[in-house]
Motif scaffolding. Structure first.
Motif, PDB file in Angstrom:
ATOM      1  N   MET A  25      21.214  46.097 -30.281  1.00 51.37           N
ATOM      2  CA  MET A  25      20.975  45.998 -28.837  1.00 51.37           C
ATOM      3  C   MET A  25      22.291  45.919 -28.065  1.00 51.37           C
ATOM      4  O   MET A  25      22.439  46.533 -27.004  1.00 51.37           O
ATOM      5  CB  MET A  25      20.096  44.789 -28.523  1.00 51.37           C
ATOM      6  N   ARG A  26      23.236  45.176 -28.597  1.00 49.80           N
ATOM      7  CA  ARG A  26      24.541  45.063 -27.931  1.00 49.80           C
ATOM      8  C   ARG A  26      25.214  46.427 -27.842  1.00 49.80           C
ATOM      9  O   ARG A  26      25.744  46.806 -26.783  1.00 49.80           O
ATOM     10  CB  ARG A  26      25.424  44.097 -28.707  1.00 49.80           C
ATOM     11  N   ASP A  27      25.181  47.181 -28.936  1.00 50.19           N
ATOM     12  CA  ASP A  27      25.826  48.493 -28.942  1.00 50.19           C
ATOM     13  C   ASP A  27      25.118  49.472 -27.999  1.00 50.19           C
ATOM     14  O   ASP A  27      25.768  50.250 -27.282  1.00 50.19           O
ATOM     15  CB  ASP A  27      25.857  49.060 -30.359  1.00 50.19           C
ATOM     16  N   LYS A  28      23.788  49.446 -28.007  1.00 52.49           N
ATOM     17  CA  LYS A  28      23.051  50.357 -27.129  1.00 52.49           C
ATOM     18  C   LYS A  28      23.244  49.987 -25.667  1.00 52.49           C
ATOM     19  O   LYS A  28      23.250  50.864 -24.790  1.00 52.49           O
ATOM     20  CB  LYS A  28      21.568  50.357 -27.489  1.00 52.49           C
ATOM     21  N   ALA A  29      23.384  48.714 -25.391  1.00 54.22           N
ATOM     22  CA  ALA A  29      23.581  48.271 -24.012  1.00 54.22           C
ATOM     23  C   ALA A  29      24.879  48.799 -23.427  1.00 54.22           C
ATOM     24  O   ALA A  29      25.008  48.943 -22.202  1.00 54.22           O
ATOM     25  CB  ALA A  29      23.555  46.747 -23.942  1.00 54.22           C
ATOM     26  N   ARG A  30      25.839  49.097 -24.283  1.00 48.07           N
ATOM     27  CA  ARG A  30      27.115  49.625 -23.806  1.00 48.07           C
ATOM     28  C   ARG A  30      27.019  51.095 -23.416  1.00 48.07           C
ATOM     29  O   ARG A  30      27.904  51.605 -22.718  1.00 48.07           O
ATOM     30  CB  ARG A  30      28.170  49.461 -24.897  1.00 48.07           C
ATOM     31  N   ASP A  74      19.399  40.981 -18.926  1.00 45.01           N
ATOM     32  CA  ASP A  74      18.282  40.073 -18.677  1.00 45.01           C
ATOM     33  C   ASP A  74      18.189  38.971 -19.740  1.00 45.01           C
ATOM     34  O   ASP A  74      17.281  38.158 -19.702  1.00 45.01           O
ATOM     35  CB  ASP A  74      16.982  40.876 -18.634  1.00 45.01           C
ATOM     36  N   GLY A  75      19.122  38.974 -20.681  1.00 46.63           N
ATOM     37  CA  GLY A  75      19.173  37.885 -21.648  1.00 46.63           C
ATOM     38  C   GLY A  75      18.619  38.182 -23.026  1.00 46.63           C
ATOM     39  O   GLY A  75      18.370  37.258 -23.802  1.00 46.63           O
ATOM     40  N   ALA A  76      18.431  39.470 -23.359  1.00 50.09           N
ATOM     41  CA  ALA A  76      17.858  39.809 -24.664  1.00 50.09           C
ATOM     42  C   ALA A  76      18.701  39.258 -25.809  1.00 50.09           C
ATOM     43  O   ALA A  76      18.165  38.735 -26.794  1.00 50.09           O
ATOM     44  CB  ALA A  76      17.707  41.319 -24.794  1.00 50.09           C
ATOM     45  N   GLY A  77      20.009  39.375 -25.694  1.00 47.57           N
ATOM     46  CA  GLY A  77      20.885  38.883 -26.754  1.00 47.57           C
ATOM     47  C   GLY A  77      20.775  37.381 -26.940  1.00 47.57           C
ATOM     48  O   GLY A  77      20.713  36.884 -28.073  1.00 47.57           O
TER      49      GLY A  77
END
Length: 234
Positions: free
Chosen positions: A193-198, A209-212
Motif C-alpha cells: 500500500m505504501r508503494d502504490k500510494a506513491r 486516510d490512515g490505511a497504513g
C-alpha cells in the motif's frame, strides 16, 4: 477476471456475477446480483454468527470451484500482498463487507446471510489460507477495536475465528498457521500500500486516510492477543 467468472459459471458456482463481455464502448458488462450489500456503519445482520458461518461456506464453495481453473496464458493479475507460499487457487482477495451480497436464508424469508461475492478486481493466484486470512481480517475482525465498526467492537474475535474455520472446514495445519499468515500479510500489505500510494492517486487517498496506521495497529493488536486467539484454533 472474466475468464475466472466464466469458469465459475461453468463449474456451477452461483455466488458470483456472470461475465457478459464488453459493450460498444469497451466497458466490462456483468450481470446484476440482486440483494443487500452492507453499508457503513455495518448493520447488525452483517455480524451475526449465522452470517459468518454462511460466508465461510460461500468462500469454501468458491475456492472449490476455482481450484480447477486454469488461467489463460497471457493472464495478468493485480499486484498485491502475498505470503510467498506456492499458489493453490485464484482467490478473491478482497472479501470485505462491501463485496458480499446478502439474501434471506430461505425462500420464504429468514435472516439475511451472504449469498454472493462481487468485485473480483483483486483476484490473483494465492493459497486458500491467504484468502481465508484476508477475509477474517474484516469479518472476525483481526483489527484493533479502535478501528472496528461500532457493531464489531464487542465481538469475540477468537470465537469468530473458530466459527469461521469450522464452517469452512479448515484443516489443523492451516489453523496453526493462520495467525502467522495474518502477521506476514500485515507486513506485506503495509509495504504494498505504501508503494502504490506513491504512484497512484486512489491508493494515495487511502494512505492519507490512515490505511497504513490501521494496518500497524492491527498487527500490534494481533501480537498482544496471539495466545488468546491461538487457543481458539487448536
Amino acid at each position: 477476471m472474466h475468464a475466472l467468472l466464466r469458469h465459475l459459471e461453468a463449474a456451477g458456482f452461483e455466488g458470483a456475477p456472470r461475465a457478459l463481455g464488453t459493450d460498444h464502448l469497451g466497458r466490462q458488462v456483468l450481470t446484476y446480483v440482486e440483494g443487500e450489500v452492507p453499508g457503513r456503519p455495518l448493520p447488525g445482520y452483517a455480524v451475526t454468527g449465522e452470517a459468518l458461518a454462511a460466508l465461510a461456506r460461500l468462500l469454501r464453495r468458491f475456492h472449490d470451484a476455482a481450484a480447477s481453473f486454469t488461467p489463460p496464458p497471457a493472464a495478468r493479475w493485480e499486484d498485491g500482498s502475498a505470503v510467498g507460499d506456492r499458489p493453490e487457487i485464484v482467490g478473491h482477495c478482497d472479501v470485505t463487507p462491501r463485496n458480499v451480497v446478502f439474501r434471506p436464508s430461505s425462500p420464504g424469508g429468514g435472516a439475511l446471510v451472504p449469498y454472493a461475492l462481487i468485485d473480483f478486481d483483486l483476484a490473483r493466484p494465492v493459497t486458500r489460507l491467504f484468502d481465508v486470512v484476508t477475509t477474517l481480517r474484516h469479518w472476525a475482525p483481526i483489527a484493533d477495536p479502535v478501528d472496528r465498526d461500532p457493531v464489531q467492537r464487542t465481538l469475540d474475535a477468537g470465537a469468530r475465528l473458530r466459527l469461521f474455520c469450522d464452517a469452512y472446514g479448515l484443516g489443523p495445519r492451516d489453523r496453526l498457521r493462520l495467525l502467522e499468515t495474518a502477521r506476514t500479510r500485515f507486513g506485506r500489505s503495509y509495504q504494498v500500500m505504501r508503494d502504490k500510494a506513491r504512484a497512484e492517486p486512489g491508493w494515495a487517498r487511502m494512505w492519507a486516510d490512515g490505511a497504513g496506521e490501521r494496518i500497524r495497529r492491527a498487527a500490534a493488536w494481533l501480537d498482544a492477543n496471539e495466545d488468546a486467539l491461538h487457543a481458539y484454533l487448536i
